[in-house]
Design a protein around this motif. Sequence first.
Motif, PDB file in Angstrom:
ATOM      1  N   GLY A 149     100.830  86.003  20.379  1.00 35.77           N
ATOM      2  CA  GLY A 149     100.922  85.567  19.631  1.00 35.77           C
ATOM      3  C   GLY A 149     101.860  85.796  18.838  1.00 35.77           C
ATOM      4  O   GLY A 149     102.874  85.302  18.094  1.00 35.77           O
ATOM      5  N   LEU A 152     105.319  83.527  20.111  1.00 42.75           N
ATOM      6  CA  LEU A 152     105.275  82.115  19.207  1.00 42.75           C
ATOM      7  C   LEU A 152     105.453  82.128  17.280  1.00 42.75           C
ATOM      8  O   LEU A 152     106.086  81.409  17.353  1.00 42.75           O
ATOM      9  CB  LEU A 152     103.668  81.901  18.849  1.00 42.75           C
ATOM     10  N   ILE A 161     105.777  77.287  10.861  1.00 40.68           N
ATOM     11  CA  ILE A 161     104.533  78.135  11.217  1.00 40.68           C
ATOM     12  C   ILE A 161     103.112  77.244  10.200  1.00 40.68           C
ATOM     13  O   ILE A 161     102.212  77.179  10.587  1.00 40.68           O
ATOM     14  CB  ILE A 161     104.346  80.025  10.518  1.00 40.68           C
ATOM     15  N   LEU A 164     102.085  74.290  11.983  1.00 41.25           N
ATOM     16  CA  LEU A 164     100.768  74.611  12.729  1.00 41.25           C
ATOM     17  C   LEU A 164      99.784  75.346  11.908  1.00 41.25           C
ATOM     18  O   LEU A 164      98.621  74.922  12.435  1.00 41.25           O
ATOM     19  CB  LEU A 164     102.151  75.677  14.094  1.00 41.25           C
ATOM     20  N   LEU A 198     106.347  74.679  21.424  1.00 39.09           N
ATOM     21  CA  LEU A 198     105.033  74.816  22.063  1.00 39.09           C
ATOM     22  C   LEU A 198     105.142  74.120  23.652  1.00 39.09           C
ATOM     23  O   LEU A 198     103.893  75.163  24.218  1.00 39.09           O
ATOM     24  CB  LEU A 198     104.185  75.118  21.383  1.00 39.09           C
ATOM     25  N   ALA A 210      97.196  78.302  19.109  1.00 33.63           N
ATOM     26  CA  ALA A 210      97.325  78.674  18.323  1.00 33.63           C
ATOM     27  C   ALA A 210      96.055  79.330  18.318  1.00 33.63           C
ATOM     28  O   ALA A 210      96.373  80.962  17.664  1.00 33.63           O
ATOM     29  CB  ALA A 210      97.370  78.052  17.097  1.00 33.63           C
ATOM     30  N   LEU A 215      97.380  83.338  16.759  1.00 36.85           N
ATOM     31  CA  LEU A 215      98.303  83.133  15.291  1.00 36.85           C
ATOM     32  C   LEU A 215      97.277  82.815  14.695  1.00 36.85           C
ATOM     33  O   LEU A 215      97.364  83.433  13.205  1.00 36.85           O
ATOM     34  CB  LEU A 215      99.054  82.449  16.261  1.00 36.85           C
TER      35      LEU A 215
END
Length: 231
Positions: A149, A152, A161, A164, A198, A210, A215
């Motif tokens: 996490g 990422l 972010i 995502l 990713l 994710a 995440l």
Amino acid sequence: MGVRLVVIDDHRLLAEALASALKLRGHRVLAAASPAAGAADLVLSRSPEVCLIGTSSPADPGVFETVSRVKRERPAVAVVVLGPVPCPRGIAAAFAAGASGYVRQDERIEGVERAMVKARAGEVAVSPQLLQSAFAELLNPVEEPDDEGSRLLQMLTPREIEVLMRVAEGEDTRLIAAGMSIAPSTARTHVQRVLMKLGVGSRLEAAALAARTGLLDRVTAGSFPSGGSAS
């Protein structure tokens, strides 16, 4: 012959995606849900042949209470856990709670299907390689690297972010654009950049990654600037 099953996952989006994939392969999904206080009640009320339980943190205390209760009250229901690897303590906890199998979370749908069928037949559904790697880590523990996490988070810009997170919530390009006050074409570019960084090929894969790396739990509303760098 298809398997009658219930699908549970830490994140409802993943539970529903897995349920849809298994339905297409001829299995009968009785319910798909994210775990809550009523998860065990749901399984017990539907009496499936197999219960699939996906979790991103199998080593956490109490995570397999649902498994324990289901096996205590419905011993005939086979439980297969989908979890991260390597996670030797999580694998041990799953089997200690009564699980019939453990499948790595990035396994192909065919592998999940094989595990379901084996568990329904009363067999242990876990690969020898998985057991070997778990035992090897238990016997020779190594220092934990930075978690996935965190990696990422370092790869993505604040704007990416947010994109995502919106993808993980199931928003399409139009909703992402409206929510971030940007043009649809810009939103589409951001989504493609996120997928490229990713190393995944679809929005569903990005959402799954994710969720599995924690995440989604790490990044909450307001923890990143929605007007962050667009680079």
